[in-house]
Motif scaffolding. Structure first.
Motif, PDB file in Angstrom:
ATOM      1  N   THR A 162     -35.222 -20.816   7.487  1.00 28.94           N
ATOM      2  CA  THR A 162     -35.791 -19.921   6.486  1.00 28.94           C
ATOM      3  C   THR A 162     -34.697 -19.400   5.551  1.00 28.94           C
ATOM      4  N   LYS A 163     -35.066 -18.427   4.731  1.00 26.03           N
ATOM      5  CA  LYS A 163     -34.108 -17.690   3.912  1.00 26.03           C
ATOM      6  C   LYS A 163     -32.890 -17.277   4.741  1.00 26.03           C
ATOM      7  N   GLN A 164     -31.743 -17.181   4.101  1.00 26.61           N
ATOM      8  CA  GLN A 164     -30.438 -16.858   4.672  1.00 26.61           C
ATOM      9  C   GLN A 164     -29.752 -18.064   5.320  1.00 26.61           C
ATOM     10  N   VAL A 165     -30.524 -19.095   5.690  1.00 21.77           N
ATOM     11  CA  VAL A 165     -29.948 -20.242   6.388  1.00 21.77           C
ATOM     12  C   VAL A 165     -29.619 -21.325   5.357  1.00 21.77           C
ATOM     13  N   ALA A 166     -28.361 -21.312   4.901  1.00 20.23           N
ATOM     14  CA  ALA A 166     -27.962 -22.236   3.851  1.00 20.23           C
ATOM     15  C   ALA A 166     -27.736 -23.649   4.359  1.00 20.23           C
ATOM     16  N   SER A 167     -27.736 -23.833   5.670  1.00 21.57           N
ATOM     17  CA  SER A 167     -27.441 -25.139   6.245  1.00 21.57           C
ATOM     18  C   SER A 167     -28.646 -26.073   6.238  1.00 21.57           C
ATOM     19  N   HIS A 168     -29.859 -25.530   6.148  1.00 20.83           N
ATOM     20  CA  HIS A 168     -31.064 -26.339   6.282  1.00 20.83           C
ATOM     21  C   HIS A 168     -32.031 -26.050   5.130  1.00 20.83           C
ATOM     22  N   ARG A 183     -23.467 -23.246   7.051  1.00 15.85           N
ATOM     23  CA  ARG A 183     -22.805 -24.141   6.107  1.00 15.85           C
ATOM     24  C   ARG A 183     -23.546 -25.469   5.987  1.00 15.85           C
ATOM     25  N   GLY A 184     -23.438 -26.049   4.821  1.00 12.66           N
ATOM     26  CA  GLY A 184     -24.006 -27.372   4.603  1.00 12.66           C
ATOM     27  C   GLY A 184     -23.245 -28.086   3.506  1.00 12.66           C
ATOM     28  N   TRP A 193     -26.497 -38.013   2.020  1.00  7.87           N
ATOM     29  CA  TRP A 193     -26.204 -37.496   3.355  1.00  7.87           C
ATOM     30  C   TRP A 193     -26.107 -35.975   3.312  1.00  7.87           C
ATOM     31  N   MET A 194     -26.494 -35.339   4.400  1.00  5.73           N
ATOM     32  CA  MET A 194     -26.417 -33.890   4.505  1.00  5.73           C
ATOM     33  C   MET A 194     -25.878 -33.520   5.879  1.00  5.73           C
ATOM     34  N   ALA A 195     -24.775 -32.781   5.895  1.00  3.01           N
ATOM     35  CA  ALA A 195     -24.237 -32.226   7.138  1.00  3.01           C
ATOM     36  C   ALA A 195     -24.560 -30.744   7.169  1.00  3.01           C
ATOM     37  N   SER A 196     -25.017 -30.263   8.322  1.00  7.52           N
ATOM     38  CA  SER A 196     -25.531 -28.893   8.430  1.00  7.52           C
ATOM     39  C   SER A 196     -24.957 -28.209   9.657  1.00  7.52           C
ATOM     40  N   ASP A 224     -14.623 -22.839  14.583  1.00  6.64           N
ATOM     41  CA  ASP A 224     -14.145 -24.093  15.163  1.00  6.64           C
ATOM     42  C   ASP A 224     -15.059 -24.626  16.268  1.00  6.64           C
ATOM     43  N   LYS A 225     -15.999 -23.802  16.705  1.00  2.61           N
ATOM     44  CA  LYS A 225     -16.949 -24.240  17.723  1.00  2.61           C
ATOM     45  C   LYS A 225     -18.370 -24.382  17.166  1.00  2.61           C
ATOM     46  N   GLN A 226     -18.514 -24.189  15.886  1.00  2.00           N
ATOM     47  CA  GLN A 226     -19.819 -24.301  15.264  1.00  2.00           C
ATOM     48  C   GLN A 226     -20.325 -25.738  15.350  1.00  2.00           C
ATOM     49  N   GLU A 227     -21.530 -25.895  15.787  1.00  2.00           N
ATOM     50  CA  GLU A 227     -22.103 -27.232  15.975  1.00  2.00           C
ATOM     51  C   GLU A 227     -22.644 -27.774  14.660  1.00  2.00           C
ATOM     52  N   TRP A 228     -22.245 -28.984  14.334  1.00  2.00           N
ATOM     53  CA  TRP A 228     -22.687 -29.624  13.101  1.00  2.00           C
ATOM     54  C   TRP A 228     -23.759 -30.674  13.401  1.00  2.00           C
ATOM     55  N   GLU A 229     -24.679 -30.813  12.450  1.00  2.00           N
ATOM     56  CA  GLU A 229     -25.712 -31.852  12.492  1.00  2.00           C
ATOM     57  C   GLU A 229     -25.525 -32.748  11.269  1.00  2.00           C
ATOM     58  N   LEU A 230     -26.058 -33.942  11.353  1.00  2.00           N
ATOM     59  CA  LEU A 230     -25.898 -34.912  10.264  1.00  2.00           C
ATOM     60  C   LEU A 230     -27.231 -35.590   9.988  1.00  2.00           C
TER      61      LEU A 230
END
Length: 790
Positions: A437-443, A528-529, A535-538, A555-561
């Motif tokens: 939703t709003k505030q979540v710039a990664s998705h 982050r995104g 391609w989109m990394a989130s 440094d421990k934040q999990e990234w998706e692709l």
């Protein structure tokens, strides 16, 4: 095109320019010659011969008004607030949107248009054509910090589209929400260069805040406070539409040959979800099946409409959100009602925007108008929390609400007594088919919004769909491209940083044209995104319904692709299968972040709302004593005495007439939190509104006698320095003698109110309690009101 930089100078411009010459109508363009790259233009100098008298001089020549490029179109830019991709019917949602429908039928729907995940950042990007951190708008002004990307002070080297158009012959107006003036600059003392009028707009009518009470708003016309309406049926969105219609009719009557730029930014559908009952009634019972069923239904409609690909998959419910079937009957009843209210609220704003569109279309030459209708400055908002809210200021103070308490006022929701907001799961449903939703710039649930573009004189493919990747920053260069404007290299004496957006003018005529926006970073409060060529990394950070952000480790934040060319909705995470691609995308994010002032990352939330703790500027400096006089009203929070989490006194010197007196002496805040000192039947009364949960009232036993009196509120805070929201003792004194006393078990810790400040002699916003109706002007005389902090 002389002086053009970036995408406007691309090879596609020649093709775009040629299309303007069709049918010999209103669209002959000067795109081949452009406009000056330095603005303002040089002062007028008479170029003829000047003799001793007019008899031996050339004829006089007046400097002529600046002319817009030949055939320049009008522009109407509509930006709704906190609206999701799957909210309105035009993009498959369950809320009627006939205005969007009509514009889409004659124009184009853009299905991959992106925002920043938060309002002020998106609006700054929209106005400047640069990324939000590049123009110091990494967050809203209420959470600004002293880093270059986060001050909320729009830099002069990133001039607005309105300023550029104004200096190229356009008439400009901004109607509605302005959330891009630093809060400490929003008082009557200014400075005013970052108010709407200072940002290139000839006319402004609206509010300087993130949201606004729709029944009791605080509004400005240009720089002047608008008096409180005495219309019992007053409603903000209708008022804004009225002023938009009045302005455009007026200026086109006066100057029919000049084009206009009309920016309309209503407060809907941001909280508070307030709307007259007649708009809610058509939706009664329409959402009883719940948010999970809504997502399935909207998803199916989206495929039918072609706004998502046929092979798209509906994403799973975001982590932490409950299934509708797990709720009890009372929860379902409350939450369905909250959604009914929201639907009526959304339907109303689209209707009112329709009045603006129709008024423009009734003007001569209206076919040469570009309509850009953006449904949301970010995704739908989850700030109502898991259980919904009747006072969003609780969220901003870090407090959850309970559905059991909110159920008690179910029949009052949507009206003037509450600042209500639906539960987070409804926000997720409004963002169908995406995650978050709003505030979540990664998705994309936070950043993908519907956009419709109509231009009757130019776009002939009515009902078309465009799927190129676009971002908010692309609007400005596209307008410059279409109008024939050279982005100035220097504006008002300041060299300009390059436009960072990329024109999408070339796709108006060609659905298959290649998108030119190849790289785009995203960031908001640690989420982050990064997009690069399909391609989109989130990297998700915090659930948006959680106002407390702790335990973040970058440094421990999990990234998706995601391969979004094949996976429109971000349904399939490919990170484990493509570690090298993910690493490359992560490295690209850091490079873009460094280039655009994103660093340092800052994931803090509600604590950043405290201006004093964050060190944001105060016009009062280090002053601890303030004296105010009658007529001092609507002083914004960041220009008012900072009274939270400390002791203070308020002293009022008043004069009571023989007939007695009533009315507000001094107040700060209103419906969602604050205090007020007033007389009722000449009896001094102090009310402390603790976030609408409790309204503590301390009243003197006897009325004041006629004549002069000194009233004093002594507020003794029981917390130590650095302790938030602790109890307090309030003592009410008349002429130095104690007349009443009360204990406050809790006090407001972080944010006293939303959009309302300090008033003397009347209450220009919403009421601090329900015993009076604003403006509740004081009927005696006030000599002065003094506030002392200690």
């Amino acid at each position: 095109m002389r002086g053009v930089t970036g995408s406007v100078a691309s090879a596609g411009l020649a093709t775009v320019a040629l299309t303007f010459a069709f049918t010999g109508s209103v669209l002959a363009q000067s795109a081949s010659t452009g406009t000056p790259s330095v603005l303002p233009r040089s002062d007028f100098q008479f170029s003829g011969t000047v003799g001793r008298t007019i008899l031996d001089s050339d004829p006089p020549q007046f400097p002529q008004p600046v002319q817009a490029p030949q055939g320049a179109p009008n522009v109407v830019l509509i930006l709704l607030d906190d609206a999701g991709y799957g909210q309105f019917a035009t993009f498959g949602g369950g809320i009627a949107s006939p205005t969007m429908d009509a514009l889409a039928a004659e124009g184009l729907r853009f299905t991959r248009f992106h925002t920043t995940a938060l309002c002020s950042p998106t609006r700054a990007a929209l106005m400047t054509g640069r990324n939000h951190h590049s123009v110091a708008a990494g967050v809203i002004a209420e959470t600004a910090t002293g880093y270059e990307g986060y001050t909320a002070i729009l830099p002069r080297n990133a001039g607005t589209v309105a300023e550029v158009l104004r200096q190229n012959g356009y008439m400009t107006a901004w109607i509605g929400k302005n959330h891009n003036t630093p809060t400490w600059e929003a008082s009557a003392a200014g400075p005013f260069d970052r108010w709407a009028n200072g940002l290139g707009f000839d006319y402004f009518y609206g509010f300087n805040a993130g949201d606004m009470n729709h029944f009791n708003p605080i509004l400005y016309e240009n720089r002047n406070l608008v008096p409180t309406s005495d219309d019992p049926d007053y409603y903000l969105t209708t008022d804004l539409a009225d002023h938009a219609v009045d302005w455009v009719r007026k200026v086109k009557t006066i100057a029919p040959d000049r084009p206009f730029f009309l920016y309309v930014a209503p407060g809907a559908t941001h909280s508070p979800h307030q709307v007259p009952e007649q708009w809610i009634e058509p939706y009664r019972g329409k959402f009883d099946a719940g948010w999970d069923a809504y997502r399935e239904q909207a998803f199916a409609r989206q495929k039918e409409l072609g706004v998502i690909p046929a092979e798209a998959e509906l994403t799973a419910r975001s982590d932490g959100l409950p299934a509708w079937d797990t709720l009890n009957a009372d929860q379902k009843r409350l939450y369905a009602r909250m959604m009914e209210i929201f639907a009526g609220y959304g339907a109303n704003v689209d209707h009112e925007m329709g009045r603006v569109v129709e008024a423009v279309k009734a003007l001569p030459g209206a076919e040469n108008t570009i309509f850009i209708y953006i449904a949301g400055d970010n995704g739908s908002s989850a700030e109502g929390g898991i259980e919904g809210s009747v006072n969003e200021n609780l969220f901003f103070n870090g407090f959850p609400e309970s559905w059991q308490e909110n159920l008690k006022v179910i029949d009052e929701l949507g009206g003037p007594k509450h600042y209500n907001h639906f539960p987070s799961a409804w926000a997720h449903a409004m963002n169908t088919p995406f995650q978050w939703t709003k505030q979540v710039a990664s998705h994309f649930g936070g950043t993908r919004n519907p956009m419709i573009v109509s231009w009757p004189a130019r776009i002939t493919e009515g009902g078309g769909v465009r799927s190129q990747f676009l971002h908010t920053i692309d609007i400005v260069p596209t307008l410059y491209d279409l109008i024939g404007i050279t982005p100035p290299a220097e504006l008002n004496g300041v060299p300009q940083k390059p436009i960072e957006g990329i024109s999408f003018a070339h796709v108006l005529d060609d659905a298959g044209a290649e998108g030119r926006h190849k790289v785009q970073y995203f960031e908001m409060a640690g989420a982050r995104g990064i997009y690069e060529d399909g391609w989109m990394a989130s990297a998700m950070a915090f659930a948006p319904w959680n106002p407390i952000h702790t335990g973040y480790d970058v440094d421990k934040q999990e990234w998706e692709l995601y391969n979004i060319d094949e996976d429109f909705t971000q349904a399939h995470d490919l990170a484990a299968e493509n570690p090298e691609k993910l690493r490359q995308m992560q490295d690209l994010w850091w490079a873009e972040a460094a280039r655009h002032n994103v660093l340092p990352l800052d994931w803090r939330a509600v604590e950043r709302l405290n201006s004093e703790e964050m060190g944001r500027p105060s016009l009062a400096g280090d002053a601890t004593s303030f004296t105010y006089y009658p007529g001092q009203v609507a002083l914004p929070n960041d220009a008012a005495p900072r009274i939270l989490n400390r002791s203070w006194t308020l002293t009022a010197d008043i004069d009571v007439p023989e007939s007695g007196a009533h009315g507000m002496i001094a107040t700060h805040g209103g419906l969602v939190g604050g205090y007020g000192l007033y007389l009722r039947d000449s009896r001094p009364t102090f009310v402390y509104n603790y976030l609408a949960l409790e309204r503590h009232t301390i009243t003197a036993p006897d009325p004041l006698s006629a004549g002069k009196a000194e009233l004093q509120v002594d507020f003794a805070y029981h917390g130590a320095a650095g302790e938030f929201g602790k109890p307090a003792t309030v003592t009410l004194k008349v002429n130095g003698s104690e007349v009443a006393k009360g204990e406050l078990p809790k006090t407001i810790p972080i944010q006293i109110s939303l959009g309302e400040g300090f008033d003397v002699g009347e209450d220009v916003g919403s009421a601090v309690d329900f015993t009076y109706t604003p403006p509740f002007a004081f009927t005696g005389a006030i000599e002065q009101v003094k506030v002392d902090l200690r």
